[in-house]
Design a protein around this motif. Structure first.
Motif, PDB file in Angstrom:
ATOM      1  N   GLU A 145       0.884  -1.176   0.000  1.00  0.00           N
ATOM      2  CA  GLU A 145       0.000   0.000   0.000  1.00  0.00           C
ATOM      3  C   GLU A 145       0.891   1.185   0.000  1.00  0.00           C
ATOM      4  N   GLY A 146       0.896   1.051  -0.648  1.00  0.00           N
ATOM      5  CA  GLY A 146       1.691   2.248  -0.546  1.00  0.00           C
ATOM      6  C   GLY A 146       0.834   3.424  -0.186  1.00  0.00           C
ATOM      7  N   GLY A 147       1.468   4.578   0.117  1.00  0.00           N
ATOM      8  CA  GLY A 147       0.736   5.766   0.507  1.00  0.00           C
ATOM      9  C   GLY A 147       0.136   6.476  -0.686  1.00  0.00           C
ATOM     10  N   PHE A 148      -0.569   7.552  -0.386  1.00  0.00           N
ATOM     11  CA  PHE A 148      -1.172   8.377  -1.431  1.00  0.00           C
ATOM     12  C   PHE A 148      -0.074   9.004  -2.277  1.00  0.00           C
ATOM     13  N   ASN A 149      -0.372   9.284  -3.538  1.00  0.00           N
ATOM     14  CA  ASN A 149       0.562   9.938  -4.449  1.00  0.00           C
ATOM     15  C   ASN A 149       0.950  11.303  -3.867  1.00  0.00           C
ATOM     16  N   GLU A 150       2.161  11.403  -3.334  1.00  0.00           N
ATOM     17  CA  GLU A 150       2.562  12.614  -2.618  1.00  0.00           C
ATOM     18  C   GLU A 150       2.543  13.860  -3.498  1.00  0.00           C
ATOM     19  N   ASN A 151       2.819  13.705  -4.781  1.00  0.00           N
ATOM     20  CA  ASN A 151       2.837  14.859  -5.674  1.00  0.00           C
ATOM     21  C   ASN A 151       1.441  15.370  -5.999  1.00  0.00           C
ATOM     22  N   ALA A 152       0.425  14.649  -5.562  1.00  0.00           N
ATOM     23  CA  ALA A 152      -0.950  15.051  -5.856  1.00  0.00           C
ATOM     24  C   ALA A 152      -1.738  15.319  -4.580  1.00  0.00           C
ATOM     25  N   CYS A 153      -1.044  15.586  -3.495  1.00  0.00           N
ATOM     26  CA  CYS A 153      -1.710  15.831  -2.217  1.00  0.00           C
ATOM     27  C   CYS A 153      -2.186  17.283  -2.143  1.00  0.00           C
ATOM     28  N   PRO A 154      -3.470  17.516  -1.882  1.00  0.00           N
ATOM     29  CA  PRO A 154      -3.984  18.890  -1.786  1.00  0.00           C
ATOM     30  C   PRO A 154      -3.287  19.676  -0.679  1.00  0.00           C
ATOM     31  N   THR A 155      -3.120  20.959  -0.894  1.00  0.00           N
ATOM     32  CA  THR A 155      -2.467  21.826   0.079  1.00  0.00           C
ATOM     33  C   THR A 155      -3.202  21.799   1.415  1.00  0.00           C
ATOM     34  N   ASP A 211      -4.870  16.203 -19.869  1.00  0.00           N
ATOM     35  CA  ASP A 211      -5.449  17.550 -19.833  1.00  0.00           C
ATOM     36  C   ASP A 211      -6.945  17.555 -20.133  1.00  0.00           C
ATOM     37  N   ALA A 212      -7.467  16.397 -20.560  1.00  0.00           N
ATOM     38  CA  ALA A 212      -8.894  16.303 -20.874  1.00  0.00           C
ATOM     39  C   ALA A 212      -9.720  15.786 -19.697  1.00  0.00           C
ATOM     40  N   VAL A 213      -9.061  15.455 -18.581  1.00  0.00           N
ATOM     41  CA  VAL A 213      -9.792  14.943 -17.419  1.00  0.00           C
ATOM     42  C   VAL A 213     -10.744  16.017 -16.895  1.00  0.00           C
ATOM     43  N   ALA A 214     -11.999  15.668 -16.744  1.00  0.00           N
ATOM     44  CA  ALA A 214     -13.023  16.623 -16.314  1.00  0.00           C
ATOM     45  C   ALA A 214     -12.799  17.069 -14.872  1.00  0.00           C
ATOM     46  N   ASP A 215     -13.255  18.279 -14.565  1.00  0.00           N
ATOM     47  CA  ASP A 215     -13.092  18.832 -13.218  1.00  0.00           C
ATOM     48  C   ASP A 215     -13.727  17.944 -12.153  1.00  0.00           C
ATOM     49  N   ALA A 216     -14.798  17.257 -12.514  1.00  0.00           N
ATOM     50  CA  ALA A 216     -15.471  16.396 -11.536  1.00  0.00           C
ATOM     51  C   ALA A 216     -14.547  15.303 -11.023  1.00  0.00           C
ATOM     52  N   PHE A 217     -13.544  14.929 -11.823  1.00  0.00           N
ATOM     53  CA  PHE A 217     -12.594  13.895 -11.429  1.00  0.00           C
ATOM     54  C   PHE A 217     -11.287  14.496 -10.912  1.00  0.00           C
ATOM     55  N   LEU A 225      -3.745  21.850  -8.050  1.00  0.00           N
ATOM     56  CA  LEU A 225      -3.282  20.625  -8.693  1.00  0.00           C
ATOM     57  C   LEU A 225      -4.002  20.390 -10.014  1.00  0.00           C
ATOM     58  N   THR A 226      -3.403  19.559 -10.849  1.00  0.00           N
ATOM     59  CA  THR A 226      -4.044  19.175 -12.106  1.00  0.00           C
ATOM     60  C   THR A 226      -5.139  18.155 -11.831  1.00  0.00           C
ATOM     61  N   ASN A 227      -5.957  17.895 -12.832  1.00  0.00           N
ATOM     62  CA  ASN A 227      -7.036  16.913 -12.694  1.00  0.00           C
ATOM     63  C   ASN A 227      -6.550  15.483 -12.889  1.00  0.00           C
ATOM     64  N   TRP A 228      -5.252  15.315 -13.088  1.00  0.00           N
ATOM     65  CA  TRP A 228      -4.682  13.982 -13.252  1.00  0.00           C
ATOM     66  C   TRP A 228      -3.528  13.809 -12.270  1.00  0.00           C
ATOM     67  N   TRP A 236      -0.356   8.283 -16.039  1.00  0.00           N
ATOM     68  CA  TRP A 236      -1.380   9.183 -15.504  1.00  0.00           C
ATOM     69  C   TRP A 236      -2.715   8.468 -15.386  1.00  0.00           C
ATOM     70  N   THR A 237      -3.542   8.982 -14.507  1.00  0.00           N
ATOM     71  CA  THR A 237      -4.948   8.609 -14.416  1.00  0.00           C
ATOM     72  C   THR A 237      -5.678   9.814 -13.840  1.00  0.00           C
ATOM     73  N   SER A 238      -6.973   9.754 -13.734  1.00  0.00           N
ATOM     74  CA  SER A 238      -7.707  10.876 -13.148  1.00  0.00           C
ATOM     75  C   SER A 238      -7.337  11.016 -11.673  1.00  0.00           C
ATOM     76  N   TRP A 239      -7.339  12.249 -11.178  1.00  0.00           N
ATOM     77  CA  TRP A 239      -6.981  12.493  -9.784  1.00  0.00           C
ATOM     78  C   TRP A 239      -7.898  11.716  -8.843  1.00  0.00           C
ATOM     79  N   ALA A 240      -9.182  11.654  -9.174  1.00  0.00           N
ATOM     80  CA  ALA A 240     -10.138  10.946  -8.313  1.00  0.00           C
ATOM     81  C   ALA A 240      -9.782   9.473  -8.180  1.00  0.00           C
ATOM     82  N   SER A 241      -9.235   8.884  -9.233  1.00  0.00           N
ATOM     83  CA  SER A 241      -8.809   7.487  -9.156  1.00  0.00           C
ATOM     84  C   SER A 241      -7.539   7.349  -8.330  1.00  0.00           C
TER      85      SER A 241
END
Length: 321
Positions: A145-155, A211-217, A225-228, A236-241
């Protein structure tokens, strides 16, 4: 952190395997001396095109019966269900209300207090909901398990929590060491999605590019952060995933999420028993051979189920693994 726990049924180890030699069938125009005869005809069907009606139970087996006891070894396994201040159990929500369109109409609006027993019964109790199939049956048929993607952690948020350490610690504090020590293994069930069931479906299968990942994701609205975000098999994958857990096993416990099906539980249980993975990354550039691919529970086969591997994002998990 909030949690519940329930007892899980014992599992049975198979005591032996029977191997059968299948001889190739000859076509009408083939003879033993035919140089064009197919020596090893392959007969298989893509699971994308299969349904539960195609399931054939192994002759003489009733492994779906969770009351059966093992002849060699039995396991006492705890199931701990964990939710969070910002992540409720998906099956407590209204149908199709999340960005992943979960939970499915088959099970939704379940009271929070009933969540542990719901998933316990979904895994171990033959019923209409699971079409009378159980984890015990799945594992017996396919084991032989690794931990959450550190580069995509919200401020302002901490993304370095350890689900296994925190969940097991909270559980022990609540039930005491004597009760906790009575279980050999622990399944930790996390609220929300399982990234292994969404990284592809809500990535290149849905969006033309990062860059096409929708804001909802994407991340919270106040984030820069980016949506991916990065993921395991591709870049890459969507941020929500990416913001969800990836099932894993270690230290006598495994982590799963609400979209994890019996195949995932069986795969991680096998790791807890010392059985390794049997796959590489077929999505790399260049692709790396995936060994047994969809034909083994320790490879892509743990993703299989009616409708193929791309139904695994659904909650509850009634199709893919």
């Amino acid at each position: 952190m909030l949690f519940h726990y329930v007892h899980f049924t014992s599992l049975v180890l198979a005591t032996g395997l029977t191997l059968t030699l299948a001889l190739p069938r000859r076509g009408r125009h083939q003879t033993q001396t035919d140089p064009f005869a197919i020596p090893d005809p392959q007969e298989w069907e893509n699971t994308d095109h299969m349904t539960w009606d195609d399931y054939v139970r192994p002759p003489g087996s009733n492994w779906y019966n969770s009351a059966r006891r093992g002849t060699q070894r039995n396991f006492n396994v705890a199931l701990i269900a964990v939710d969070y201040p910002d992540e409720a159990f998906v099956i407590t929500l209204a149908a199709n209300s999340t960005v992943f369109t979960n939970p499915q109409p088959a099970a939704n609006s379940v009271p929070r207090a009933d969540v542990p027993s719901f998933y316990r019964d979904l895994l171990k109790k033959p019923q209409e909901q699971n079409l009378n199939h159980t984890l015990h049956e799945y594992w017996m048929e396919d084991s032989g398990e690794g931990g959450f993607n550190e580069n995509a952690c919200p401020t302002g948020q901490s993304c370095s929590v350890d689900l296994r350490t925190d969940a097991l610690g909270a559980w022990r504090a609540a039930v005491g060491n004597a009760t906790a020590n009575s279980f050999e293994l622990v399944f930790i069930l996390s609220a929300g999605q399982d990234e292994s069931s969404t990284w592809q479906e809500f990535c290149k299968m849905l969006f033309d590019g990062p860059d096409a990942v929708a804001d909802a994701f994407g991340p919270p609205a106040n984030s820069t952060l980016t949506n991916w975000a990065d993921t395991r098999y591709v870049n890459w994958t969507s941020w929500a995933s990416a913001a969800t857990i990836w099932p894993n096993a270690g230290r006598s416990s495994s982590t799963q999420a609400e979209s994890s099906g019996m195949g995932t539980y069986a795969h991680e249980l096998s790791h807890l028993l010392g059985i390794g993975d049997n796959y590489n990354n077929p999505y790399s550039i260049p692709p790396i051979r995936s060994y047994t691919a969809p034909f083994s529970m320790m490879s892509r086969g743990s993703f299989d189920g009616p409708g193929g591997p791309h139904t695994r994002w659904q909650i509850p998990a009634l199709l893919g693994g």
